[in-house]
Design an enzyme around this catalytic site. Structure first.
Site, PDB file in Angstrom:
ATOM      1  N   ASP A 100       0.840  -0.980   0.027  1.00  0.00           N
ATOM      2  CA  ASP A 100       0.163   0.118  -0.033  1.00  0.00           C
ATOM      3  C   ASP A 100       0.768   1.324  -0.046  1.00  0.00           C
ATOM      4  O   ASP A 100       1.938   1.087   0.448  1.00  0.00           O
ATOM      5  CB  ASP A 100      -0.917   0.016   1.107  1.00  0.00           C
ATOM      6  CG  ASP A 100      -2.002   0.943   1.268  1.00  0.00           C
ATOM      7  OD1 ASP A 100      -2.245   1.260   0.017  1.00  0.00           O
ATOM      8  OD2 ASP A 100      -2.779   1.105   2.192  1.00  0.00           O
ATOM      9  N   HIS A 142       2.582   3.239  -8.984  1.00  0.00           N
ATOM     10  CA  HIS A 142       2.243   2.077  -9.306  1.00  0.00           C
ATOM     11  C   HIS A 142       3.413   1.273 -10.056  1.00  0.00           C
ATOM     12  O   HIS A 142       3.984   0.210  -9.936  1.00  0.00           O
ATOM     13  CB  HIS A 142       0.798   1.821 -10.051  1.00  0.00           C
ATOM     14  CG  HIS A 142      -0.268   2.262  -9.363  1.00  0.00           C
ATOM     15  ND1 HIS A 142      -0.305   1.856  -8.049  1.00  0.00           N
ATOM     16  CD2 HIS A 142      -1.397   3.062  -9.752  1.00  0.00           C
ATOM     17  CE1 HIS A 142      -1.662   2.079  -7.474  1.00  0.00           C
ATOM     18  NE2 HIS A 142      -2.153   2.840  -8.598  1.00  0.00           N
ATOM     19  N   LEU A 187      10.780 -20.720  -4.000  1.00  0.00           N
ATOM     20  CA  LEU A 187       9.673 -19.833  -3.383  1.00  0.00           C
ATOM     21  C   LEU A 187       8.162 -20.062  -4.204  1.00  0.00           C
ATOM     22  O   LEU A 187       8.227 -20.002  -5.370  1.00  0.00           O
ATOM     23  CB  LEU A 187      10.248 -18.049  -3.584  1.00  0.00           C
ATOM     24  CG  LEU A 187       9.207 -17.186  -3.000  1.00  0.00           C
ATOM     25  CD1 LEU A 187       9.276 -17.145  -1.588  1.00  0.00           C
ATOM     26  CD2 LEU A 187       9.482 -15.794  -3.642  1.00  0.00           C
TER      27      LEU A 187
HETATM   28  C1  IPE Z   1      -5.597  -2.670  -0.267  1.00  0.00           C
HETATM   29  O1  IPE Z   1      -5.267  -1.529  -0.559  1.00  0.00           O
HETATM   30  C2  IPE Z   1      -5.521  -3.686  -1.661  1.00  0.00           C
HETATM   31  C3  IPE Z   1      -4.210  -3.767  -2.067  1.00  0.00           C
HETATM   32  C4  IPE Z   1      -3.007  -3.425  -1.659  1.00  0.00           C
HETATM   33  C5  IPE Z   1      -4.195  -4.353  -3.541  1.00  0.00           C
HETATM   34  P1  IPE Z   1      -6.186  -0.257  -0.644  1.00  0.00           P
HETATM   35  O2  IPE Z   1      -5.479   0.927  -0.827  1.00  0.00           O
HETATM   36  O3  IPE Z   1      -7.226  -0.650  -1.708  1.00  0.00           O
HETATM   37  O4  IPE Z   1      -7.147  -0.372   0.636  1.00  0.00           O
HETATM   38  P2  IPE Z   1      -7.827   0.792   1.390  1.00  0.00           P
HETATM   39  O5  IPE Z   1      -8.753   1.047   0.495  1.00  0.00           O
HETATM   40  O6  IPE Z   1      -7.178   1.969   1.784  1.00  0.00           O
HETATM   41  O7  IPE Z   1      -8.565   0.172   2.676  1.00  0.00           O
HETATM   42  C1  IPE Z   2      -1.391   0.138  -3.355  1.00  0.00           C
HETATM   43  O1  IPE Z   2      -1.298   1.732  -3.247  1.00  0.00           O
HETATM   44  C2  IPE Z   2      -1.817  -0.359  -4.825  1.00  0.00           C
HETATM   45  C3  IPE Z   2      -2.883  -0.740  -4.974  1.00  0.00           C
HETATM   46  C4  IPE Z   2      -3.857  -1.024  -4.227  1.00  0.00           C
HETATM   47  C5  IPE Z   2      -3.552  -1.395  -6.460  1.00  0.00           C
HETATM   48  P1  IPE Z   2      -2.507   2.631  -3.512  1.00  0.00           P
HETATM   49  O2  IPE Z   2      -2.828   2.975  -4.870  1.00  0.00           O
HETATM   50  O3  IPE Z   2      -3.727   2.148  -2.490  1.00  0.00           O
HETATM   51  O4  IPE Z   2      -1.935   3.850  -2.765  1.00  0.00           O
HETATM   52  P2  IPE Z   2      -2.611   4.910  -1.579  1.00  0.00           P
HETATM   53  O5  IPE Z   2      -2.992   4.065  -0.787  1.00  0.00           O
HETATM   54  O6  IPE Z   2      -3.505   5.432  -2.466  1.00  0.00           O
HETATM   55  O7  IPE Z   2      -1.404   5.926  -1.434  1.00  0.00           O
HETATM   56 MG    MG Z   3      -3.949   2.160  -0.718  1.00  0.00          MG
END
Ligand code: IPE
Ligand code: IPE
Ligand code: MG
Length: 260
Positions: free
Chosen positions: A35, A52, A146
């Protein structure tokens, strides 16, 4: 949450740098909620998609760190069932990135003996993605290094609902008695069948929630929340999480058990 820099070592020998007690050390299965890509990019005035893109490099570092640490299973949460709620261009960028990752990295993963498994709902995915996911699994199925579990279009509640339907269908067909549905039957109907429960779940970015990840499997997992944003995740982050894990005392409802 346990602060990473806390000195709450439960074992005096480990705290003094002495030999680690038997059984401590490496979690067999590490699952990561990757995240913070968006925030990483936004902090730099870049589009979220750039976060990303850089996140893929962090995935490579995580796979390498897990392999070198002797972890047997690494699960990465790449796209949740709820992530479809994001703007269409971000969703399509993430789809493209998955394709790019498989096309670019599959050969090297295979060379390194990595076995790829994918979990999540495939029905709604584009045909070329479905094909690539299948190729990744089939090509690496015989590997013994792995196991990399890619959770893509994954939601734990959806996984549990699907498992319930599967078991209900067996009951309706007279193949299974309701009384025979036990923990093992449920676990066996989940997509993680055959994969041990995660010992350690890492979430980056400072958020402290599961976001529909491995709800059943996380019953006794240890959680480590890292303040690092996913694109900055590296071998040092991974080691910090493993060190924190090694300090935990897992009890599984009993009175005393060491990690590992
Ligand atoms: C969880 O992250 C999903 C992934 C890491 C793929 P999100 O960024 O989607 O989660 P929320 O919405 O903050 O809970
Ligand atoms: C995690 O990073 C990637 C996915 C959920 C696909 P985010 O895109 O959720 O990044 P934040 O949480 O908005 O910073
Ligand atoms: Mg996120």
């Amino acid at each position: 949450m346990h602060a990473l820099d806390s000195s709450v070592a439960t074992d005096p020998a480990a705290a003094e740098g002495g030999p680690e007690p038997a059984g401590v050390a490496v979690p067999r299965h590490v699952a990561i909620i990757m995240d913070g890509n968006g925030r990483w990019a936004e902090a730099r005035g870049l589009p979220r998609t750039e976060g990303h893109r850089r996140g893929v490099e962090a995935v490579r570092r995580a796979v390498k760190a897990a392999t070198e640490s002797g972890v047997a299973y690494l699960t990465i949460y790449s796209f949740s069932s709820e992530n479809w709620a994001r703007p269409a261009d971000e969703v399509s960028y993430l789809m493209g990135l998955l394709k790019l990752f498989i096309r670019r990295d599959l050969a090297e993963l295979h060379r390194n003996g990595v076995r790829v498994r994918v979990m999540g709902e495939r029905a709604g995915l584009a045909p070329d993605i479905k094909e690539l996911l299948l190729e990744a699994e089939q090509r690496t199925a015989g590997n013994s290094g792995l196991t990399l579990v890619v959770a893509f279009n994954y939601g734990a509640r959806q996984e549990i609902v699907a498992a319930m339907r599967r078991l209900a269908a067996q009951v309706a067909a007279g193949e299974l008695a309701p009384g025979d549905i036990d923990g093992d039957a449920v676990a066996g109907a989940l997509q993680t069948a055959g994969i041990p429960d995660p010992d350690l779940i890492i979430r980056t970015s400072g958020e402290q929630r599961l976001s529909n990840f491995l709800l059943w499997q996380a019953a006794y997992s240890e959680f480590v929340f890292l303040p690092v944003l996913w694109p900055d995740f590296d071998a040092a982050s991974f080691s910090a999480a493993l060190r924190e894990y090694a300090r935990r005392q897992r009890r599984f409802g009993g009175v005393s058990a060491r990690t590992g």
